[in-house]
Design a protein around this motif. Structure first.
Motif, PDB file in Angstrom:
ATOM      1  N   LEU A 106       0.833  -1.209   0.000  1.00  0.00           N
ATOM      2  CA  LEU A 106       0.000   0.000   0.000  1.00  0.00           C
ATOM      3  C   LEU A 106       0.867   1.258   0.000  1.00  0.00           C
ATOM      4  O   LEU A 106       0.562   2.233   0.677  1.00  0.00           O
ATOM      5  N   GLN A 107       1.931   1.234  -0.779  1.00  0.00           N
ATOM      6  CA  GLN A 107       2.876   2.353  -0.773  1.00  0.00           C
ATOM      7  C   GLN A 107       2.216   3.653  -1.235  1.00  0.00           C
ATOM      8  O   GLN A 107       2.418   4.712  -0.646  1.00  0.00           O
ATOM      9  N   LYS A 108       1.417   3.582  -2.294  1.00  0.00           N
ATOM     10  CA  LYS A 108       0.778   4.794  -2.814  1.00  0.00           C
ATOM     11  C   LYS A 108      -0.236   5.352  -1.828  1.00  0.00           C
ATOM     12  O   LYS A 108      -0.328   6.580  -1.646  1.00  0.00           O
ATOM     13  N   LEU A 109      -0.966   4.461  -1.164  1.00  0.00           N
ATOM     14  CA  LEU A 109      -1.929   4.936  -0.179  1.00  0.00           C
ATOM     15  C   LEU A 109      -1.241   5.593   1.003  1.00  0.00           C
ATOM     16  O   LEU A 109      -1.695   6.629   1.510  1.00  0.00           O
ATOM     17  N   VAL A 110      -0.135   4.997   1.441  1.00  0.00           N
ATOM     18  CA  VAL A 110       0.615   5.590   2.546  1.00  0.00           C
ATOM     19  C   VAL A 110       1.193   6.934   2.137  1.00  0.00           C
ATOM     20  O   VAL A 110       1.182   7.901   2.916  1.00  0.00           O
ATOM     21  N   GLU A 111       1.677   7.037   0.895  1.00  0.00           N
ATOM     22  CA  GLU A 111       2.218   8.309   0.410  1.00  0.00           C
ATOM     23  C   GLU A 111       1.140   9.389   0.369  1.00  0.00           C
ATOM     24  O   GLU A 111       1.377  10.531   0.778  1.00  0.00           O
ATOM     25  N   ASN A 112      -0.042   9.034  -0.109  1.00  0.00           N
ATOM     26  CA  ASN A 112      -1.135   9.998  -0.128  1.00  0.00           C
ATOM     27  C   ASN A 112      -1.561  10.392   1.285  1.00  0.00           C
ATOM     28  O   ASN A 112      -1.894  11.563   1.546  1.00  0.00           O
ATOM     29  N   PHE A 113      -1.546   9.429   2.190  1.00  0.00           N
ATOM     30  CA  PHE A 113      -1.918   9.717   3.577  1.00  0.00           C
ATOM     31  C   PHE A 113      -0.938  10.700   4.215  1.00  0.00           C
ATOM     32  O   PHE A 113      -1.339  11.703   4.823  1.00  0.00           O
ATOM     33  N   LEU A 114       0.342  10.437   4.057  1.00  0.00           N
ATOM     34  CA  LEU A 114       1.344  11.347   4.633  1.00  0.00           C
ATOM     35  C   LEU A 114       1.318  12.714   3.944  1.00  0.00           C
ATOM     36  O   LEU A 114       1.503  13.745   4.594  1.00  0.00           O
ATOM     37  N   SER A 115       1.078  12.724   2.626  1.00  0.00           N
ATOM     38  CA  SER A 115       0.992  14.009   1.921  1.00  0.00           C
ATOM     39  C   SER A 115      -0.209  14.815   2.401  1.00  0.00           C
ATOM     40  O   SER A 115      -0.144  16.051   2.511  1.00  0.00           O
ATOM     41  N   GLY A 116      -1.321  14.122   2.712  1.00  0.00           N
ATOM     42  CA  GLY A 116      -2.469  14.824   3.268  1.00  0.00           C
ATOM     43  C   GLY A 116      -2.161  15.448   4.616  1.00  0.00           C
ATOM     44  O   GLY A 116      -2.593  16.574   4.908  1.00  0.00           O
ATOM     45  N   LEU A 117      -1.400  14.730   5.453  1.00  0.00           N
ATOM     46  CA  LEU A 117      -0.994  15.307   6.737  1.00  0.00           C
ATOM     47  C   LEU A 117      -0.097  16.529   6.537  1.00  0.00           C
ATOM     48  O   LEU A 117      -0.227  17.536   7.242  1.00  0.00           O
ATOM     49  N   ILE A 118       0.813  16.459   5.551  1.00  0.00           N
ATOM     50  CA  ILE A 118       1.699  17.593   5.291  1.00  0.00           C
ATOM     51  C   ILE A 118       0.909  18.797   4.791  1.00  0.00           C
ATOM     52  O   ILE A 118       1.150  19.948   5.211  1.00  0.00           O
ATOM     53  N   LEU A 119      -0.056  18.563   3.899  1.00  0.00           N
ATOM     54  CA  LEU A 119      -0.871  19.669   3.391  1.00  0.00           C
ATOM     55  C   LEU A 119      -1.679  20.313   4.509  1.00  0.00           C
ATOM     56  O   LEU A 119      -1.828  21.538   4.546  1.00  0.00           O
ATOM     57  N   GLN A 120      -2.194  19.499   5.429  1.00  0.00           N
ATOM     58  CA  GLN A 120      -2.942  20.057   6.542  1.00  0.00           C
ATOM     59  C   GLN A 120      -2.039  20.802   7.513  1.00  0.00           C
ATOM     60  O   GLN A 120      -2.432  21.808   8.090  1.00  0.00           O
TER      61      GLN A 120
END
Length: 350
Positions: A106-120
């Motif tokens: 689930l590398q892409k999902l984890v990347e999107n999850f962490l990117s969402g935290l960074i954007l917030q």
């Protein structure tokens, strides 16, 4: 405890369960689990309130508070298993290996999850802002664990992966309350430029949506192909509907002002040639000019002699032109050459 559990616990010294469990052990483990659940809920609420105060409501506050609650619950679970004399070392190793495999899958999902935290956390935009994300323009409506949701100006919904948003350019159009726009206007070359500049400035001042501060400007920018170009700089509210309405009003006001002043708005012009003067037969219908010409090698021989002969004839003709013929009073019956001099005529008469 069932006999099978006791046999499993006593079968090997390296098993998960070391000794037989008593009801007290189970009660203690249950109390630890209940306490960890209550503590996880409290930590989640506190973390959500703190993060909402710091970064605002959204996915970051919810996601981080949930992660904190899961972490508290896992710590309580491991402590409860320890109270039951369960060897958590092999269990942690199995969980860690399974987590690594799951993270790779689930590398892409984890990347999107962490990117969402960074954007917030960085907050380049918030919910309700109008942003240009890559090639997509719209109003940000949500940031979840995987995507950033945009509502386009045509009321379409666009979901962009958080990793792409975080890695690409982000243009927040409504981050500031005011924004500047530009408009080019070209006038004819014979226009009084000072009058044109004053007329354009007054036209900008008549538009209500154009802000008085900062002041609007009409500046000369370049000599165009068929016009001298002005660039109008004016400020307005930063939202896109106001930008479009202001541009409409500015164009209308500029056109009315220039028309009232008698200034021509230049436009590209093209001269069309009908081609009537064209020679329809430049070679007079001949198609063998190149083939009938003498080759270069054959022309090299007689060319110098021909040039010398032509130069001699040219010199003789020029020398004869210096002496115009004399008019004869009584012309004889026989024809005489017009270049014969008077002395020759005298001898002929004698």
């Amino acid at each position: 405890m069932p006999a099978s559990a006791e046999m499993f616990a006593q079968s090997s010294g390296s098993g998960i369960l070391e000794d037989a469990l008593t009801p007290t052990d189970w009660l203690q483990a249950g109390i630890i689990m209940c306490a960890s659940i209550v503590l996880a809920i409290v930590v989640a609420n506190v973390a959500r309130r703190v993060l909402t105060h710091w970064v605002g409501p959204g996915f970051a506050a919810v996601g981080v508070s949930r992660l904190a609650a899961y972490l508290v619950f896992l710590v309580g679970l491991f402590y409860a298993l320890t109270s039951l004399d369960v060897q958590v070392g092999p269990l942690i190793g199995a969980i860690g290996l399974g987590g690594l495999v799951l993270a790779l899958a689930l590398q892409k999902l984890v990347e999107n999850f962490l990117s969402g935290l960074i954007l917030q956390a960085r907050r380049p935009f918030k919910v309700g802002d109008t942003a240009l994300l890559g090639d997509h323009l719209g109003i940000v409506t949500d940031i979840d664990s995987r995507t950033t949701v945009l509502r386009g100006l045509d009321n379409t919904i666009v979901r962009l992966p958080n990793s792409d948003v975080a890695a690409g350019p982000i243009v927040n159009l409504t981050y500031e309350p005011l924004r500047r726009s530009e408009l080019e206007v070209g006038v004819a070359y014979d226009t009084n430029l000072q009058t044109a500049a004053q007329c354009l400035t007054e036209a900008l001042g008549r538009v209500q949506r154009v802000k008085a501060e900062p002041a609007a400007q009409a500046l000369l920018t370049r000599f165009g192909a068929s016009s001298i170009d002005f660039t109008l700089y004016y400020w307005h509210d930063s939202d896109v509907p106001t930008e479009l309405a202001t541009r409409h009003d500015v164009i209308l006001s500029v056109h009315q002002g220039l028309a009232a002043t008698g200034i021509t708005i230049a436009f590209p012009q093209m001269v069309v040639w009908s081609g009537h003067n064209e020679d329809a037969q430049p070679y007079r219908g001949r198609s063998d000019i190149l083939t009938a010409a003498s080759p270069p090698d054959a022309a090299l021989g007689p060319e110098p002699a021909l040039a010398r002969q032509l130069s001699r004839w040219r010199v003789r003709i020029n020398s004869l032109r210096r002496f115009p013929p004399r008019q004869v009073a009584t012309a004889p019956a026989t024809h005489r050459h017009p270049l014969i001099t008077g002395r020759s005529v005298g001898r002929g008469g004698g």
